[in-house]
Design an enzyme around this catalytic site. Structure first.
Site, PDB file in Angstrom:
ATOM      1  N   GLU A  38       2.371  14.896  22.346  1.00 40.78           N
ATOM      2  CA  GLU A  38       1.460  15.970  22.710  1.00 40.78           C
ATOM      3  C   GLU A  38       1.932  17.220  21.972  1.00 40.78           C
ATOM      4  O   GLU A  38       3.116  17.557  22.047  1.00 40.78           O
ATOM      5  CB  GLU A  38       1.490  16.214  24.225  1.00 40.78           C
ATOM      6  CG  GLU A  38       0.452  17.259  24.585  1.00 40.78           C
ATOM      7  CD  GLU A  38       0.449  17.711  26.017  1.00 40.78           C
ATOM      8  OE1 GLU A  38       1.149  17.119  26.853  1.00 40.78           O
ATOM      9  OE2 GLU A  38      -0.282  18.692  26.287  1.00 40.78           O
ATOM     10  N   ARG A 264      14.400   6.059  28.272  1.00 38.75           N
ATOM     11  CA  ARG A 264      14.482   7.332  27.542  1.00 38.75           C
ATOM     12  C   ARG A 264      15.877   7.505  26.970  1.00 38.75           C
ATOM     13  O   ARG A 264      16.847   7.000  27.529  1.00 38.75           O
ATOM     14  CB  ARG A 264      14.261   8.514  28.496  1.00 38.75           C
ATOM     15  CG  ARG A 264      12.893   8.667  29.044  1.00 38.75           C
ATOM     16  CD  ARG A 264      12.870   9.837  30.020  1.00 38.75           C
ATOM     17  NE  ARG A 264      12.910  11.111  29.316  1.00 38.75           N
ATOM     18  CZ  ARG A 264      11.822  11.709  28.857  1.00 38.75           C
ATOM     19  NH1 ARG A 264      10.642  11.191  29.027  1.00 38.75           N
ATOM     20  NH2 ARG A 264      11.921  12.872  28.226  1.00 38.75           N
ATOM     21  N   LYS A 274      10.480  19.111  26.297  1.00 40.40           N
ATOM     22  CA  LYS A 274       9.850  20.213  25.557  1.00 40.40           C
ATOM     23  C   LYS A 274       9.670  21.433  26.449  1.00 40.40           C
ATOM     24  O   LYS A 274       9.872  22.565  26.016  1.00 40.40           O
ATOM     25  CB  LYS A 274       8.468  19.773  25.051  1.00 40.40           C
ATOM     26  CG  LYS A 274       8.508  18.884  23.845  1.00 40.40           C
ATOM     27  CD  LYS A 274       7.082  18.697  23.321  1.00 40.40           C
ATOM     28  CE  LYS A 274       6.707  17.253  23.201  1.00 40.40           C
ATOM     29  NZ  LYS A 274       5.538  16.855  23.968  1.00 40.40           N
TER      30      LYS A 274
HETATM   31  P1  ATP Z   1       8.590  16.086  26.948  1.00 41.27           P
HETATM   32  O1  ATP Z   1       8.842  15.913  28.416  1.00 41.27           O
HETATM   33  O2  ATP Z   1       9.743  16.580  26.212  1.00 41.27           O
HETATM   34  O3  ATP Z   1       7.324  16.856  26.665  1.00 41.27           O
HETATM   35  P2  ATP Z   1       7.040  13.803  26.582  1.00 41.27           P
HETATM   36  O4  ATP Z   1       7.365  12.382  26.838  1.00 41.27           O
HETATM   37  O5  ATP Z   1       6.095  14.443  27.506  1.00 41.27           O
HETATM   38  O6  ATP Z   1       8.364  14.596  26.444  1.00 41.27           O
HETATM   39  P3  ATP Z   1       5.336  13.404  24.370  1.00 41.27           P
HETATM   40  O7  ATP Z   1       4.961  14.343  23.317  1.00 41.27           O
HETATM   41  O8  ATP Z   1       4.281  12.955  25.309  1.00 41.27           O
HETATM   42  O9  ATP Z   1       6.526  14.057  25.127  1.00 41.27           O
HETATM   43  O10 ATP Z   1       6.112  12.146  23.786  1.00 41.27           O
HETATM   44  C1  ATP Z   1       5.750  11.394  22.680  1.00 41.27           C
HETATM   45  C2  ATP Z   1       6.478  10.084  22.753  1.00 41.27           C
HETATM   46  O11 ATP Z   1       7.884  10.304  22.739  1.00 41.27           O
HETATM   47  C3  ATP Z   1       6.163   9.336  24.029  1.00 41.27           C
HETATM   48  O12 ATP Z   1       5.844   7.996  23.713  1.00 41.27           O
HETATM   49  C4  ATP Z   1       7.421   9.437  24.832  1.00 41.27           C
HETATM   50  O13 ATP Z   1       7.600   8.301  25.626  1.00 41.27           O
HETATM   51  C5  ATP Z   1       8.502   9.568  23.757  1.00 41.27           C
HETATM   52  N1  ATP Z   1       9.674  10.275  24.265  1.00 41.27           N
HETATM   53  C6  ATP Z   1       9.721  11.519  24.790  1.00 41.27           C
HETATM   54  N2  ATP Z   1      10.967  11.826  25.218  1.00 41.27           N
HETATM   55  C7  ATP Z   1      11.736  10.740  24.959  1.00 41.27           C
HETATM   56  C8  ATP Z   1      13.115  10.421  25.172  1.00 41.27           C
HETATM   57  N3  ATP Z   1      13.959  11.285  25.748  1.00 41.27           N
HETATM   58  N4  ATP Z   1      13.562   9.216  24.761  1.00 41.27           N
HETATM   59  C9  ATP Z   1      12.725   8.356  24.167  1.00 41.27           C
HETATM   60  N5  ATP Z   1      11.432   8.583  23.949  1.00 41.27           N
HETATM   61  C10 ATP Z   1      10.917   9.766  24.334  1.00 41.27           C
HETATM   62 MG    MG Z   2       4.768  15.625  28.134  1.00 42.00          MG
END
Ligand code: ATP
Ligand code: MG
Length: 575
Positions: A38, A264, A274
């Site tokens: 996102e 994760r 983020k």
């Molecule tokens: P954040 O909470 O930092 O915004 P998110 O999962 O909401 O992380 P996205 O932009 O939706 O962020 O993530 C894109 C991809 O990265 C998703 O498939 C998510 O599962 C993966 N991802 C995010 N954080 C991690 C992590 N700590 N380890 C492995 N994969 C991750």
């Molecule tokens: Mg997110």
């Protein structure tokens, strides 16, 4: 460290094993994965794991990986984030299939899918207040209760949904819900919201829409639209999978994507969210998303971390379903390993202590007689400088440089101790001789103190017979680095420690309390000229000090700035 894989070469994780089976069963024409961020912030270390997995798998199995921006929430998203995310993925060394994709380019199709669900009796518009909706969902132990709007007719629902789309409702006044099961033990199946009203301009679609699909609705359908074969995501989405499967089936996709969840990446002293990282930026706790202390890809790049090192780290961490916290020293290990054979050496004195060589003029006169012994140098009469030619690296293919040797030098303050601790191998009043790296053996004859008793200068002599060779009749132990005082160049050198002193910064409610006050130290250093003349963004090994990079944004030949990448060594060994 339980997550570490010992089979780096084979990459036998459960996801790859499954894909291997699918490939040998010829289940798909081609493996298609995707990385779906996102655009609501910069990518971080956690994303590196997801990127390496999705792009890595596609590459290994001759498939493709899409980059898709999951842009269903225009309030939090920005074009700047999109541009930086693209840049980060490329920098890590991966290539997505065709153009970058956007969930927003499927908005027409998603709207049509929602209409289809309404027509099938699988979705309805709820006009209850958000509080009522929340309350009627029930709890873990208690079934939810049906909305009074749940059994409205298809025609009525089609009209209400059209009204939502046409701007008749304010935010929170109407939503579209899937009609599944208010008593499901899985809360995600209790008639989840699939469309909401948001009177927001979208960075891609402008003001075309005032309703936006929820992530949980858009995500599986986008995967299906793109023909994703293996939809890889983190464990927290496991409970959402039943709804994803439901949506894809009800909308009628022939070959639904399969979702597989992995744990994760968590690293100690590091924050991978983020939203929380944005707080550090917004409150100016760091200088920006690309502050070298940030675990963002942009920050790690500026810090000097290499794409090779980050990829190696992800391979070592591996892919499992077990949640764990990885030791940050494993990351440093991977980075360090990627630097050793690729970075030119140089000398930088981080805490300068002046040394005057009292016999310089007579001593260097003889240097030419040593040419026969393989010493490469050039005497510069105007600058009274002996320019020593030295290789940039033990690998001679990396070329040579000239190092200025002059009457006045700097050595590091830590290399002279009036009262040395036990086992100290450098200079002290008792042990006054040492090898200066790349040049003569030096003997300290006197130290000069300031009023506070601190050493502010050394007077010393060099042994003229020791350029490029050992002195006769005695062994000189120890080698220290140095920089010419007159020809060396003042430089800002930034040393880093962890941004957080707390092992799990996410567990601390007030982020300020988790911060390490010593995460950044700026030193007024002096470096040899070869280090500043290379373009910004060049990595070096400063001898005896560590790996450093000239700062991509602030470094110039006139005002050099170097960031510490990682120390030279650590007792840590990966399992
Ligand atoms: P954040 O909470 O930092 O915004 P998110 O999962 O909401 O992380 P996205 O932009 O939706 O962020 O993530 C894109 C991809 O990265 C998703 O498939 C998510 O599962 C993966 N991802 C995010 N954080 C991690 C992590 N700590 N380890 C492995 N994969 C991750
Ligand atoms: Mg997110």
């Amino acid at each position: 460290m339980s997550e570490q894989s010992s089979t780096i070469e084979q990459k036998n994780d459960f996801i790859r094993n499954m894909i291997r089976e699918d490939v040998s069963a010829q289940k798909y024409q081609q493996i298609v994965t995707r990385f779906p961020p996102e655009p609501n912030g910069y990518l971080h270390l956690g994303h590196v794991k997801a990127i390496c997995l999705n792009f890595g798998v596609a590459k290994e199995f001759d498939g493709v990986c899409n980059l898709r921006f999951d842009d269903t929430n225009p309030t939090a998203e920005k074009q700047d984030y999109i541009d930086n995310i693209k840049n980060d993925v490329k920098w890590l060394g991966f290539k997505w299939a065709g153009e970058a994709l956007y969930t927003s380019s499927y908005f027409d199709q998603l709207y049509a899918s929602a209409v289809k669900l309404i027509k099938q009796g699988d979705a309805y518009v709820d006009l209850q207040s958000p509080e009522q909706i929340k309350e009627s969902r029930g709890s873990f132990n208690e079934a939810g209760t049906a909305s009074p709007h749940r059994d409205a007719s298809v025609e009525e629902n089609l009209q209400l949904f059209a009204d939502m789309k046409n701007g008749k409702y304010a935010e929170g006044k109407a939503i579209l819900r899937a009609k599944i099961d208010m008593a499901s033990p899985n809360m995600n199946m209790r008639d989840p919201v699939i469309y909401r009203v948001m009177h927001q301009v979208h960075h891609q679609t402008g003001d075309k829409w005032c309703i936006y699909p929820m992530y949980d609705f858009a995500h599986p359908l986008s995967d299906a639209i793109e023909g994703i074969t293996h939809s890889l995501c983190t464990l927290e989405f496991e409970d959402h999978r039943p709804f994803y499967d439901w949506a894809v089936e009800k909308v009628g996709f022939a070959q639904p994507p399969h979702q597989y969840e992995f744990s994760r990446l968590n690293v100690d002293h590091t924050m991978t969210s983020k939203r929380k990282l944005k707080q550090l930026v917004d409150e100016n706790i760091v200088s920006g998303w690309d502050d070298p202390r940030m675990p963002t890809i942009a920050g790690m790049r500026r810090r000097g971390y290499t794409p090779e090192g980050l990829r190696d780290f992800c391979e070592r961490v591996g892919v499992t379903k077990v949640d764990s916290v990885v030791d940050f020293r494993l990351l440093e290990f991977s980075i360090r390993q990627s630097l050793d054979n690729t970075t030119a050496r140089g000398m930088a004195v981080l805490k300068p202590l002046k040394v005057t060589i009292t016999n310089f003029d007579e001593a260097v006169k003889d240097w030419e007689s040593l040419k026969a012994e393989g010493v490469k140098a050039r005497w510069d009469e105007e600058l009274q400088t002996l320019w020593l030619v030295q290789p940039n690296h033990p690998n001679v293919d990396m070329g040579e440089r000239e190092i200025p040797f002059t009457k006045d030098l700097y050595i590091d303050q830590g290399d002279y101790e009036i009262e040395p601790p036990a086992g100290y191998k450098r200079l002290s009043p008792e042990k006054n001789e040492i090898r200066l790296r790349n040049t003569y053996v030096l003997a300290v004859t006197e130290h000069v103190l300031d009023d506070a008793g601190k050493v502010i200068e050394l007077k010393a002599t060099i042994d003229p017979t020791t350029l490029g060779q050992n002195p006769e009749g005695r062994k000189v132990k120890g080698v220290i680095h140095w920089v010419s005082a007159s020809q060396g160049i003042p430089a800002t050198v930034r040393l880093y420690e962890q941004l957080f002193s707390v092992e799990d910064p996410s567990s601390v409610s007030d982020v300020h309390e988790a911060l390490n006050p010593n995460s950044l130290t700026e030193l007024a250093a002096v470096v040899e000229p070869s280090l500043v003349n290379a373009p910004a963004g060049t990595r070096f090994q400063f001898e005896r000090e560590g790996y450093f990079i000239s700062d991509e944004q602030e470094h110039s030949t006139e005002q050099p700035v170097f960031n510490q990448i990682v120390s030279l060594r650590d007792s840590y060994k990966p399992a």
